[in-house]
Design a protein around this motif. Structure first.
Motif, mmCIF file in Angstrom:
data_model
loop_
_atom_site.group_PDB
_atom_site.id
_atom_site.type_symbol
_atom_site.label_atom_id
_atom_site.label_comp_id
_atom_site.label_asym_id
_atom_site.label_seq_id
_atom_site.Cartn_x
_atom_site.Cartn_y
_atom_site.Cartn_z
ATOM 1 N N ARG A 120 3.921 -13.582 1.428
ATOM 2 C CA ARG A 120 4.932 -12.864 0.639
ATOM 3 C C ARG A 120 4.502 -12.633 -0.805
ATOM 4 O O ARG A 120 5.160 -11.909 -1.534
ATOM 5 N N SER A 121 3.418 -13.279 -1.227
ATOM 6 C CA SER A 121 2.928 -13.132 -2.605
ATOM 7 C C SER A 121 1.641 -12.318 -2.701
ATOM 8 O O SER A 121 1.110 -12.151 -3.791
ATOM 9 N N MET A 122 1.165 -11.812 -1.574
ATOM 10 C CA MET A 122 -0.166 -11.175 -1.587
ATOM 11 C C MET A 122 -0.288 -10.040 -2.575
ATOM 12 O O MET A 122 -1.380 -9.759 -3.083
ATOM 13 N N GLN A 123 0.798 -9.374 -2.874
ATOM 14 C CA GLN A 123 0.728 -8.275 -3.840
ATOM 15 C C GLN A 123 1.368 -8.621 -5.175
ATOM 16 O O GLN A 123 1.690 -7.733 -5.963
ATOM 17 N N ASN A 124 1.523 -9.916 -5.441
ATOM 18 C CA ASN A 124 1.997 -10.345 -6.766
ATOM 19 C C ASN A 124 0.778 -10.313 -7.690
ATOM 20 O O ASN A 124 0.033 -11.280 -7.818
ATOM 21 N N THR A 125 0.583 -9.173 -8.340
ATOM 22 C CA THR A 125 -0.660 -8.964 -9.093
ATOM 23 C C THR A 125 -0.759 -9.884 -10.310
ATOM 24 O O THR A 125 -1.863 -10.247 -10.720
ATOM 25 N N VAL A 126 0.385 -10.286 -10.845
ATOM 26 C CA VAL A 126 0.360 -11.217 -11.984
ATOM 27 C C VAL A 126 -0.220 -12.565 -11.521
ATOM 28 O O VAL A 126 -1.082 -13.162 -12.180
ATOM 29 N N LEU A 127 0.240 -13.010 -10.348
ATOM 30 C CA LEU A 127 -0.246 -14.270 -9.777
ATOM 31 C C LEU A 127 -1.727 -14.148 -9.380
ATOM 32 O O LEU A 127 -2.529 -15.063 -9.624
ATOM 33 N N LEU A 128 -2.098 -13.029 -8.799
ATOM 34 C CA LEU A 128 -3.501 -12.822 -8.396
ATOM 35 C C LEU A 128 -4.432 -12.871 -9.615
ATOM 36 O O LEU A 128 -5.481 -13.520 -9.587
ATOM 37 N N LYS A 129 -4.019 -12.202 -10.699
ATOM 38 C CA LYS A 129 -4.851 -12.213 -11.914
ATOM 39 C C LYS A 129 -4.956 -13.628 -12.475
ATOM 40 O O LYS A 129 -6.029 -14.043 -12.936
ATOM 41 N N GLY A 143 -0.696 -10.240 3.569
ATOM 42 C CA GLY A 143 0.711 -9.872 3.608
ATOM 43 C C GLY A 143 1.045 -9.362 4.997
ATOM 44 O O GLY A 143 0.251 -8.619 5.581
ATOM 45 N N PHE A 144 2.192 -9.775 5.540
ATOM 46 C CA PHE A 144 2.450 -9.396 6.934
ATOM 47 C C PHE A 144 2.792 -7.921 7.106
ATOM 48 O O PHE A 144 2.886 -7.432 8.223
ATOM 49 N N ALA A 145 2.948 -7.208 5.995
ATOM 50 C CA ALA A 145 3.161 -5.759 6.075
ATOM 51 C C ALA A 145 2.042 -5.011 5.355
ATOM 52 O O ALA A 145 2.254 -3.906 4.852
ATOM 53 N N ASN A 146 0.887 -5.631 5.276
ATOM 54 C CA ASN A 146 -0.212 -5.002 4.536
ATOM 55 C C ASN A 146 -1.416 -4.671 5.407
ATOM 56 O O ASN A 146 -1.749 -5.400 6.335
ATOM 57 N N THR A 147 -2.091 -3.587 5.040
ATOM 58 C CA THR A 147 -3.315 -3.190 5.732
ATOM 59 C C THR A 147 -4.478 -4.071 5.247
ATOM 60 O O THR A 147 -4.375 -4.758 4.218
ATOM 61 N N ILE A 148 -5.577 -3.989 5.972
ATOM 62 C CA ILE A 148 -6.775 -4.737 5.573
ATOM 63 C C ILE A 148 -7.278 -4.234 4.209
ATOM 64 O O ILE A 148 -7.680 -5.031 3.358
ATOM 65 N N ASP A 149 -7.195 -2.928 3.982
ATOM 66 C CA ASP A 149 -7.614 -2.383 2.678
ATOM 67 C C ASP A 149 -6.794 -2.968 1.532
ATOM 68 O O ASP A 149 -7.338 -3.312 0.473
ATOM 69 N N GLU A 150 -5.477 -3.067 1.733
ATOM 70 C CA GLU A 150 -4.610 -3.633 0.686
ATOM 71 C C GLU A 150 -4.919 -5.112 0.452
ATOM 72 O O GLU A 150 -4.872 -5.605 -0.677
ATOM 73 N N LEU A 152 -7.883 -6.586 0.975
ATOM 74 C CA LEU A 152 -9.145 -6.676 0.235
ATOM 75 C C LEU A 152 -8.960 -6.259 -1.229
ATOM 76 O O LEU A 152 -9.621 -6.789 -2.126
ATOM 77 N N ALA A 153 -8.032 -5.331 -1.466
ATOM 78 C CA ALA A 153 -7.748 -4.933 -2.856
ATOM 79 C C ALA A 153 -7.100 -6.094 -3.613
ATOM 80 O O ALA A 153 -7.355 -6.295 -4.809
ATOM 81 N N ALA A 154 -6.279 -6.868 -2.917
ATOM 82 C CA ALA A 154 -5.671 -8.059 -3.536
ATOM 83 C C ALA A 154 -6.768 -9.073 -3.893
ATOM 84 O O ALA A 154 -6.750 -9.679 -4.972
ATOM 85 N N ALA A 155 -7.741 -9.233 -2.978
ATOM 86 C CA ALA A 155 -8.870 -10.146 -3.242
ATOM 87 C C ALA A 155 -9.640 -9.686 -4.481
ATOM 88 O O ALA A 155 -10.127 -10.501 -5.276
ATOM 89 N N GLU A 156 -9.706 -8.365 -4.644
ATOM 90 C CA GLU A 156 -10.424 -7.779 -5.775
ATOM 91 C C GLU A 156 -9.834 -8.238 -7.117
ATOM 92 O O GLU A 156 -10.566 -8.464 -8.080
ATOM 93 N N TYR A 157 -8.519 -8.364 -7.167
ATOM 94 C CA TYR A 157 -7.873 -8.840 -8.394
ATOM 95 C C TYR A 157 -8.392 -10.228 -8.781
ATOM 96 O O TYR A 157 -8.595 -10.526 -9.945
ATOM 97 N N ILE A 158 -8.561 -11.090 -7.773
ATOM 98 C CA ILE A 158 -9.018 -12.467 -8.043
ATOM 99 C C ILE A 158 -10.487 -12.452 -8.460
ATOM 100 O O ILE A 158 -10.881 -13.065 -9.456
#
Ligand code: PEP
Ligand code: MN
Length: 271
Positions: A120-129, A143-150, A152-158
């Motif tokens: 549920r936090s996979m797209q919390n960009t503040v937390l990822l940063k 995220g259970f409603a996210n694509t693989i691209d999204e 990997l984009a979340a991983a990119e933030y980290i």
């Protein structure tokens, strides 16, 4: 072309994430096991000793939780961290636990070896940063409603923050199928492996939603090339407040491990 830091183009070789003495992404698979949520000290220790005896290398357990409903039990927070710290001291197992908010990172980081970012936090960009600026290994759930691209984009933030210690975790996605809690996207394992150098593990528990289904999908995950598993295990799952139905017993875990070992060997890995 400007390739993403998570991509194979940026780095061809598989990344190995060190967690103390444990290496995630190496030939040897890493099994992370323990209760969904830390509820009491005695059962946590009992569970930790049992999973360790069966070959788990990391203890999992939630202290701060991201529950769907605010009425649901939110975890024991700091008290649970103290229990995890004691279990870690007694067993030597490194600990994986969730961070739900940037304000928890320092506190959780004092005890945890792996900071888990929940589905549920996979797209919390503040937390990822923020976890991108810390030195801890991060377990990034899909995220259970996210694509693989999204994802990997979340991983990119980290990664972009300078933290290279990212471990991906497939945990199932929402589909029209309602006979299981989520649909485990087993294909995300080879897809991620082809696109990214990051290690990927699988959580069979949250997808299955039922402990009788966990073994089958755990074996499938290893066969598909996962670098390990995150499994909910408890010495007494029917007495727990959170996710008891999908939590396997320490006895079931002991029976599952040799099966996982056989599958691992069949695909050129070890356990
Ligand atoms: C968990 O690991 O207990 C959890 C809450 O998982 P997820 O974020 O994948 O739902
Ligand atoms: Mn859970």
């Amino acid at each position: 072309m400007n390739h993403h830091l998570s991509s194979r183009e940026h780095k061809a070789q598989n990344s190995v994430v060190p967690v103390g003495e444990v290496q995630v992404g190496a030939r040897r698979l890493v099994i992370m096991a323990g209760p969904c949520t830390v509820e009491d000290e005695d059962s946590l220790l009992k569970t930790a000793l049992a999973v360790q005896a069966s070959g788990a290398q990391v203890l999992r357990g939630g202290a701060f939780k991201t529950r769907t409903s605010p009425d649901a039990f939110q975890g024991l927070g700091e008290t649970a961290l103290q229990m995890l710290a004691k279990a870690k001291e007694k067993t030597g197992l490194p600990v994986a636990t969730e961070v739900t908010d940037v304000r928890e990172i320092d506190l959780v980081g004092q005890c945890a070896d792996i900071l888990q970012i929940g589905s549920r936090s996979m797209q919390n960009t503040v937390l990822l940063k923020a976890v991108g600026r810390c030195g801890h290994p991060v377990l990034l759930k899909r995220g259970f409603a996210n694509t693989i691209d999204e994802w990997l984009a979340a991983a990119e933030y980290i990664l972009a923050g300078g933290n290279e210690r990212v471990i991906l975790c497939e945990r199932g996605i929402r589909t029209f199928e309602n006979s299981t809690r989520f649909s485990l996207d087993i294909l995300s394992v080879p897809v991620v492996k082809s696109r990214s150098h990051l290690p990927i593990i699988v959580d069979p528990s949250h997808a299955a939603g039922n402990r009788e289904l966990v073994g089958a999908v755990a074996r499938a995950a290893i066969a598909a090339g996962a670098d390990g598993l995150l499994i909910e295990v408890d010495c007494c799952p029917d007495a727990t407040k959170v996710d008891g139905r999908q939590t396997i017993t320490t006895g079931q875990f002991a029976e599952l491990m040799p099966q996982l070992c056989a599958v691992a060997q069949a695909v050129g890995r070890e356990l």
